[in-house]
Design a protein around this motif. Structure first.
Motif, PDB file in Angstrom:
ATOM      1  N   VAL A  91     -36.787 -63.772  16.397  1.00 53.72           N
ATOM      2  CA  VAL A  91     -37.864 -64.734  16.155  1.00 53.72           C
ATOM      3  C   VAL A  91     -38.728 -64.284  14.982  1.00 53.72           C
ATOM      4  O   VAL A  91     -39.084 -65.079  14.111  1.00 53.72           O
ATOM      5  CB  VAL A  91     -38.724 -64.900  17.421  1.00 53.72           C
ATOM      6  CG1 VAL A  91     -39.910 -65.821  17.146  1.00 53.72           C
ATOM      7  CG2 VAL A  91     -37.888 -65.450  18.557  1.00 53.72           C
ATOM      8  N   VAL A  92     -39.071 -63.003  14.961  1.00 54.94           N
ATOM      9  CA  VAL A  92     -39.867 -62.458  13.862  1.00 54.94           C
ATOM     10  C   VAL A  92     -39.137 -62.649  12.539  1.00 54.94           C
ATOM     11  O   VAL A  92     -39.739 -63.025  11.523  1.00 54.94           O
ATOM     12  CB  VAL A  92     -40.159 -60.956  14.099  1.00 54.94           C
ATOM     13  CG1 VAL A  92     -40.768 -60.321  12.853  1.00 54.94           C
ATOM     14  CG2 VAL A  92     -41.099 -60.789  15.285  1.00 54.94           C
ATOM     15  N   SER A  93     -37.834 -62.409  12.546  1.00 57.02           N
ATOM     16  CA  SER A  93     -37.038 -62.566  11.329  1.00 57.02           C
ATOM     17  C   SER A  93     -37.076 -64.005  10.824  1.00 57.02           C
ATOM     18  O   SER A  93     -37.248 -64.259   9.625  1.00 57.02           O
ATOM     19  CB  SER A  93     -35.596 -62.128  11.602  1.00 57.02           C
ATOM     20  OG  SER A  93     -34.801 -62.287  10.440  1.00 57.02           O
ATOM     21  N   GLU A  94     -36.949 -64.964  11.740  1.00 57.39           N
ATOM     22  CA  GLU A  94     -36.971 -66.372  11.340  1.00 57.39           C
ATOM     23  C   GLU A  94     -38.345 -66.793  10.831  1.00 57.39           C
ATOM     24  O   GLU A  94     -38.451 -67.532   9.845  1.00 57.39           O
ATOM     25  CB  GLU A  94     -36.556 -67.255  12.522  1.00 57.39           C
ATOM     26  CG  GLU A  94     -35.079 -67.171  12.875  1.00 57.39           C
ATOM     27  CD  GLU A  94     -34.680 -68.211  13.898  1.00 57.39           C
ATOM     28  OE1 GLU A  94     -35.245 -69.324  13.852  1.00 57.39           O
ATOM     29  OE2 GLU A  94     -33.810 -67.923  14.731  1.00 57.39           O
ATOM     30  N   ILE A  95     -39.386 -66.334  11.516  1.00 57.37           N
ATOM     31  CA  ILE A  95     -40.744 -66.706  11.101  1.00 57.37           C
ATOM     32  C   ILE A  95     -41.055 -66.153   9.717  1.00 57.37           C
ATOM     33  O   ILE A  95     -41.592 -66.857   8.853  1.00 57.37           O
ATOM     34  CB  ILE A  95     -41.779 -66.205  12.123  1.00 57.37           C
ATOM     35  CG1 ILE A  95     -41.646 -66.972  13.442  1.00 57.37           C
ATOM     36  CG2 ILE A  95     -43.201 -66.356  11.581  1.00 57.37           C
ATOM     37  CD1 ILE A  95     -42.580 -66.496  14.544  1.00 57.37           C
ATOM     38  N   LEU A  96     -40.707 -64.897   9.476  1.00 56.06           N
ATOM     39  CA  LEU A  96     -41.004 -64.280   8.177  1.00 56.06           C
ATOM     40  C   LEU A  96     -40.111 -64.833   7.070  1.00 56.06           C
ATOM     41  O   LEU A  96     -40.514 -64.847   5.903  1.00 56.06           O
ATOM     42  CB  LEU A  96     -40.867 -62.763   8.274  1.00 56.06           C
ATOM     43  CG  LEU A  96     -41.913 -62.073   9.157  1.00 56.06           C
ATOM     44  CD1 LEU A  96     -41.699 -60.565   9.170  1.00 56.06           C
ATOM     45  CD2 LEU A  96     -43.326 -62.398   8.693  1.00 56.06           C
ATOM     46  N   ALA A  97     -38.913 -65.260   7.420  1.00 56.16           N
ATOM     47  CA  ALA A  97     -38.059 -65.901   6.422  1.00 56.16           C
ATOM     48  C   ALA A  97     -38.665 -67.227   5.979  1.00 56.16           C
ATOM     49  O   ALA A  97     -38.488 -67.655   4.838  1.00 56.16           O
ATOM     50  CB  ALA A  97     -36.660 -66.116   6.990  1.00 56.16           C
ATOM     51  N   TRP A  98     -39.399 -67.850   6.911  1.00 56.69           N
ATOM     52  CA  TRP A  98     -40.076 -69.120   6.596  1.00 56.69           C
ATOM     53  C   TRP A  98     -41.360 -68.881   5.813  1.00 56.69           C
ATOM     54  O   TRP A  98     -41.641 -69.566   4.838  1.00 56.69           O
ATOM     55  CB  TRP A  98     -40.361 -69.862   7.896  1.00 56.69           C
ATOM     56  CG  TRP A  98     -41.158 -71.120   7.722  1.00 56.69           C
ATOM     57  CD1 TRP A  98     -40.760 -72.264   7.092  1.00 56.69           C
ATOM     58  CD2 TRP A  98     -42.495 -71.356   8.179  1.00 56.69           C
ATOM     59  NE1 TRP A  98     -41.756 -73.206   7.135  1.00 56.69           N
ATOM     60  CE2 TRP A  98     -42.841 -72.669   7.796  1.00 56.69           C
ATOM     61  CE3 TRP A  98     -43.409 -70.593   8.886  1.00 56.69           C
ATOM     62  CZ2 TRP A  98     -44.066 -73.228   8.084  1.00 56.69           C
ATOM     63  CZ3 TRP A  98     -44.635 -71.147   9.179  1.00 56.69           C
ATOM     64  CH2 TRP A  98     -44.962 -72.446   8.780  1.00 56.69           C
ATOM     65  N   LYS A  99     -42.165 -67.893   6.244  1.00 58.37           N
ATOM     66  CA  LYS A  99     -43.436 -67.617   5.552  1.00 58.37           C
ATOM     67  C   LYS A  99     -43.789 -66.145   5.716  1.00 58.37           C
ATOM     68  O   LYS A  99     -44.286 -65.703   6.748  1.00 58.37           O
ATOM     69  CB  LYS A  99     -44.552 -68.503   6.098  1.00 58.37           C
ATOM     70  CG  LYS A  99     -45.878 -68.316   5.377  1.00 58.37           C
ATOM     71  CD  LYS A  99     -46.894 -69.374   5.766  1.00 58.37           C
ATOM     72  CE  LYS A  99     -46.559 -70.722   5.185  1.00 58.37           C
ATOM     73  NZ  LYS A  99     -47.671 -71.703   5.386  1.00 58.37           N
ATOM     74  N   LYS A 100     -43.557 -65.365   4.656  1.00 60.29           N
ATOM     75  CA  LYS A 100     -43.806 -63.918   4.699  1.00 60.29           C
ATOM     76  C   LYS A 100     -45.281 -63.567   4.824  1.00 60.29           C
ATOM     77  O   LYS A 100     -45.634 -62.511   5.357  1.00 60.29           O
ATOM     78  CB  LYS A 100     -43.221 -63.248   3.450  1.00 60.29           C
ATOM     79  CG  LYS A 100     -41.711 -63.180   3.406  1.00 60.29           C
ATOM     80  CD  LYS A 100     -41.242 -62.461   2.161  1.00 60.29           C
ATOM     81  CE  LYS A 100     -39.745 -62.184   2.211  1.00 60.29           C
ATOM     82  NZ  LYS A 100     -38.933 -63.405   2.316  1.00 60.29           N
ATOM     83  N   SER A 101     -46.138 -64.429   4.334  1.00 58.51           N
ATOM     84  CA  SER A 101     -47.567 -64.107   4.313  1.00 58.51           C
ATOM     85  C   SER A 101     -48.160 -63.937   5.705  1.00 58.51           C
ATOM     86  O   SER A 101     -49.225 -63.329   5.867  1.00 58.51           O
ATOM     87  CB  SER A 101     -48.341 -65.180   3.553  1.00 58.51           C
ATOM     88  OG  SER A 101     -48.190 -66.448   4.185  1.00 58.51           O
ATOM     89  N   LEU A 102     -47.473 -64.433   6.731  1.00 56.41           N
ATOM     90  CA  LEU A 102     -47.985 -64.313   8.099  1.00 56.41           C
ATOM     91  C   LEU A 102     -48.102 -62.863   8.547  1.00 56.41           C
ATOM     92  O   LEU A 102     -48.898 -62.542   9.437  1.00 56.41           O
ATOM     93  CB  LEU A 102     -47.081 -65.076   9.071  1.00 56.41           C
ATOM     94  CG  LEU A 102     -47.081 -66.608   8.943  1.00 56.41           C
ATOM     95  CD1 LEU A 102     -46.053 -67.220   9.879  1.00 56.41           C
ATOM     96  CD2 LEU A 102     -48.458 -67.165   9.231  1.00 56.41           C
TER      97      LEU A 102
END
Length: 295
Positions: free
Chosen positions: A86-97
């Motif tokens: 999940v972390v990988s998918e979220i950061l692939a979408w928006k690294k700034s998070l």
């Protein structure tokens, strides 16, 4: 939304949730109403049903940017729960998070601090793979990930960070009280040669209390010795009292020829011997630690 077996993905581990029921029944409008009625249903479902976040986050990605009442977003919870995919998918979408703070205005941390406090080396590696420059982010106390790992006694994380050349600068970085990770290590009483003997570890750096890591280590050693001395003194007093009671009981049992008193005398005598033995053991331990001065 279904999984490999064809079941609705919103049903976590066979349990029906408020989201699962309308989804399974086809009540799309009801499902949308539930989602829209909560500030961040994604995080609420994540806490009890990790599988739900995979479906909900794909359904509405911007949800992961919203904060809950405690100032945490979905990425923070995913990191805490160790959901690497999940972390990988979220950061692939928006690294700034990964740089957004979790917590209140005066007490906050970032994703890498959460992973460090959990002792999750794989999660830290995942964060660094997506955001290589997040390793030196600071929390509200100006503490880096190494500070946090040492504070929480996460030795694996400490070793992982020290093995990386890019994290060398974390070793001697002071926090808001000028404490380096070595100060925290000295206060914990833990011994990590990788940090103690690191080329950048400054054993004589001062914090705002004018203490070096060596000063803190010696202070902790003195405090521990005092506790042992106090314990030894108590044991000595109790053993002396036991001897006096045993002597008086023995004399009385001899004069009265009482079997019960004789047994009591023997029991108290054994107790006094045990207390003397404990006192002797503590004394030997303190003597062996008397000349320890290194961190």
């Amino acid at each position: 939304m279904t999984d490999a077996s064809g079941d609705t993905a919103l049903a976590a581990q066979g349990r029906e949730t408020p989201l699962y029921l309308p989804a399974e029944s086809g009540f799309h409008d009801a499902l949308i109403n539930i989602l829209e009625s909560c500030k961040n249903q994604l995080m609420l479902q994540l806490l009890t049903h990790p599988n739900c976040i995979r479906s909900l986050w794909r359904w509405n990605k911007p949800l992961c940017e919203e904060l809950d009442l405690w100032g945490w977003n979905s990425l923070h919870y995913a990191v805490k729960l160790g959901l690497e995919d999940v972390v990988s998918e979220i950061l692939a979408w928006k690294k700034s998070l990964v740089y957004l703070p979790a917590g209140s205005e005066n007490d906050w941390k970032t994703a890498i601090h959460i992973a460090a406090s959990e002792g999750d080396v794989n999660m830290i590696n995942e964060l660094l793979n997506h955001c290589p420059d997040c390793w030196d982010t600071l929390n509200s106390n100006n503490q880096n990930a190494l500070h946090v790992a040492v504070l929480h006694n996460k030795d694996k994380v400490v070793r992982f960070l020290l093995d990386s050349d890019r994290c060398d600068s974390l070793v001697d970085e002071p926090d808001s009280d000028d404490n380096t990770p070595l100060h925290f290590l000295a206060a914990s009483g833990n011994r990590l040669p990788e940090l103690i003997n690191h080329p950048r570890a400054k054993k004589m750096s001062f914090n705002k209390q004018n203490q070096t890591p060596l000063d803190i280590a010696l202070s902790c050693t003195t405090t521990k010795k005092k506790k042992f001395y106090d314990l030894a003194g108590i044991c000595l007093c109790l053993s002396t009292l036991a001897v006096v009671i045993a002597f008086a009981t023995g004399m009385f049992s001899t004069l009265s020829h009482s079997l019960g008193l004789a047994i009591t005398f023997s029991s108290i005598g054994c107790l006094s011997i045990l207390l003397y033995f404990i006192t002797f053991t503590i004394g030997c331990y303190l003597y062996s630690k008397e000349n320890v001065t290194e961190i």
